[in-house]
Design an enzyme around this catalytic site. Sequence first.
Site, PDB file in Angstrom:
ATOM      1  N   TYR A 125       8.973 -13.906  -1.597  1.00  0.00           N
ATOM      2  CA  TYR A 125       7.924 -15.006  -1.704  1.00  0.00           C
ATOM      3  C   TYR A 125       8.022 -16.441  -2.121  1.00  0.00           C
ATOM      4  O   TYR A 125       7.393 -17.050  -1.573  1.00  0.00           O
ATOM      5  CB  TYR A 125       6.760 -14.418  -2.739  1.00  0.00           C
ATOM      6  CG  TYR A 125       5.230 -15.145  -2.812  1.00  0.00           C
ATOM      7  CD1 TYR A 125       4.293 -14.455  -1.953  1.00  0.00           C
ATOM      8  CD2 TYR A 125       5.263 -15.936  -3.472  1.00  0.00           C
ATOM      9  CE1 TYR A 125       3.176 -15.125  -1.703  1.00  0.00           C
ATOM     10  CE2 TYR A 125       4.083 -16.614  -3.544  1.00  0.00           C
ATOM     11  CZ  TYR A 125       3.014 -16.254  -2.829  1.00  0.00           C
ATOM     12  OH  TYR A 125       1.581 -16.721  -2.620  1.00  0.00           O
ATOM     13  N   LYS A 174       9.949  -0.600  -1.253  1.00  0.00           N
ATOM     14  CA  LYS A 174      10.549  -0.120   0.028  1.00  0.00           C
ATOM     15  C   LYS A 174      12.041   0.157  -0.069  1.00  0.00           C
ATOM     16  O   LYS A 174      12.753  -0.269   0.660  1.00  0.00           O
ATOM     17  CB  LYS A 174      10.072  -1.433   1.129  1.00  0.00           C
ATOM     18  CG  LYS A 174      10.227  -1.142   2.394  1.00  0.00           C
ATOM     19  CD  LYS A 174       9.143  -0.057   2.987  1.00  0.00           C
ATOM     20  CE  LYS A 174       9.554   0.407   4.609  1.00  0.00           C
ATOM     21  NZ  LYS A 174       8.381   1.126   4.974  1.00  0.00           N
ATOM     22  N   ASP A 207       4.051   0.767   2.455  1.00  0.00           N
ATOM     23  CA  ASP A 207       3.114   0.874   3.520  1.00  0.00           C
ATOM     24  C   ASP A 207       2.050   2.187   3.385  1.00  0.00           C
ATOM     25  O   ASP A 207       0.899   2.112   3.588  1.00  0.00           O
ATOM     26  CB  ASP A 207       3.979   1.042   5.101  1.00  0.00           C
ATOM     27  CG  ASP A 207       5.132   1.787   4.874  1.00  0.00           C
ATOM     28  OD1 ASP A 207       5.599   2.210   3.660  1.00  0.00           O
ATOM     29  OD2 ASP A 207       5.785   1.924   5.843  1.00  0.00           O
ATOM     30  N   ASP A 231       1.432  -9.705  -3.667  1.00  0.00           N
ATOM     31  CA  ASP A 231       0.404 -10.721  -3.115  1.00  0.00           C
ATOM     32  C   ASP A 231      -0.715  -9.853  -2.089  1.00  0.00           C
ATOM     33  O   ASP A 231      -1.721 -10.249  -2.096  1.00  0.00           O
ATOM     34  CB  ASP A 231       1.309 -11.619  -2.510  1.00  0.00           C
ATOM     35  CG  ASP A 231       0.320 -12.794  -1.608  1.00  0.00           C
ATOM     36  OD1 ASP A 231      -0.397 -13.314  -2.276  1.00  0.00           O
ATOM     37  OD2 ASP A 231       0.752 -13.040  -0.470  1.00  0.00           O
ATOM     38  N   ASP A 235      -4.775  -8.722  -2.654  1.00  0.00           N
ATOM     39  CA  ASP A 235      -5.780  -9.083  -1.769  1.00  0.00           C
ATOM     40  C   ASP A 235      -6.367  -7.798  -1.133  1.00  0.00           C
ATOM     41  O   ASP A 235      -7.605  -7.817  -1.062  1.00  0.00           O
ATOM     42  CB  ASP A 235      -5.148 -10.050  -0.746  1.00  0.00           C
ATOM     43  CG  ASP A 235      -5.206 -11.397  -0.940  1.00  0.00           C
ATOM     44  OD1 ASP A 235      -5.080 -11.729  -2.366  1.00  0.00           O
ATOM     45  OD2 ASP A 235      -5.442 -12.259  -0.239  1.00  0.00           O
TER      46      ASP A 235
HETATM   47 MG    MG Z   1      -2.340 -14.507  -2.032  1.00  0.00          MG
END
Ligand code: MG
Length: 335
Positions: A125, A174, A207, A231, A235
């Site tokens: 990120y 992962k 996932d 992140d 959301d």
């Molecule tokens: Mg965000």
Amino acid sequence: MTQTITVIRGDGIGPEIMDATLHVLEALKVGLSYEEADAGMVALEKHGDLLPQATLESIRKNGVALKSPLTTPVGEGFSSINVALRRHFDLYANVRPAKSFPNTKSRFPSGVDLITVRENTEGAYIGEGQSISEDGETALLTQKITRKGSERIVRYAFDLARKTGRKKVTVVHKANILKTTSGLFLKVAREVAAQYPDIQCNEMIVDNTCMQLVMRPEQFDIIVTTNLFGDIISDLCAGLVGGLGLAPGANIGVDAAIFEAVHGSAPDIAGKGIANPCALLLGAAQMLDHLGQPDKAERLRAAIIATLEAKDSLTPDLGGEGTTMSFAKAIASRV
Ligand code: MG
Ligand code: NAI
């Protein structure tokens, strides 16, 4: 001694939701004093700097900031002022609760009560080592995960579980594919988990986690994960419980903490007085927990829930006809 916090009113709807939030904190009698500092577009206009030194100094001195959203202009120096703040103060833990509330436009009007604990300083990120070949055909990015970074965020998640009486931590990764980076995170997470026998720990691949969150979100309590996965997952969780107007976040470091709404400056509704103040109010509740006023934090959350239940002065995003300030006053009358 009165605790002073830095207040950043921000851009767009920022000043409106900050006024509303401070009005409710006033009614709660939290006994804080406020030092205003500028950041974002308003700071660029006033001081020629998106993130003035005086603002950094204020946060450093007070150790706690309540921050409205900031507009990041396209094509300027910072990729994001928020990322710059997180890096400057090494705010390694991004803590984002998602809870079902009554009378929202949510698919889960009850049953969701989870916290995403996201590593905030490393991984894909932060965009380290980004380059593109001269012919424009190949792009590169360095993804660095460290033992130190992994250990402190997982420890934060387990300590948070203990402190809040939560029972389970789910480590999201992962490692089956990203064997080095996600692999190291998972290995360290297992070592830390072994030191917390009182907290249940399970592991889940990212996932599958997304599918599980949509199908059966009630199985989650605390999720701990790396930066980019956090992140996206946080959301998703905000979406589960009714969207942006209800999603707060805390950025916590050793020496400083910044509390905010997850949403942005909403230029489309700025100045209209109709923004939902709840996300910043819930961020303020996290701040009160952090400042050792959990009773006030709980009263604030209870007042928000009671106001939603009464459908009193709700803003248009929640289907009401209230304004930012009438909604805040309705909440303030219930604290
Ligand atoms: Mg965000
Ligand atoms: P946004 O979150 O500002 O708005 C997205 C949509 O949600 C808009 O339709 C907006 O009206 C609505 N919305 C957001 N907050 C709301 C609230 N409290 N009540 C009712 N409706 C609300 O996202 P957008 O438009 O992508 O970004 C606008 C600016 O905000 C950009 O400059 C971006 O860089 C910045 N931003 C800042 C953040 C921060 O400071 N933490 C986080 C995200 C974006």
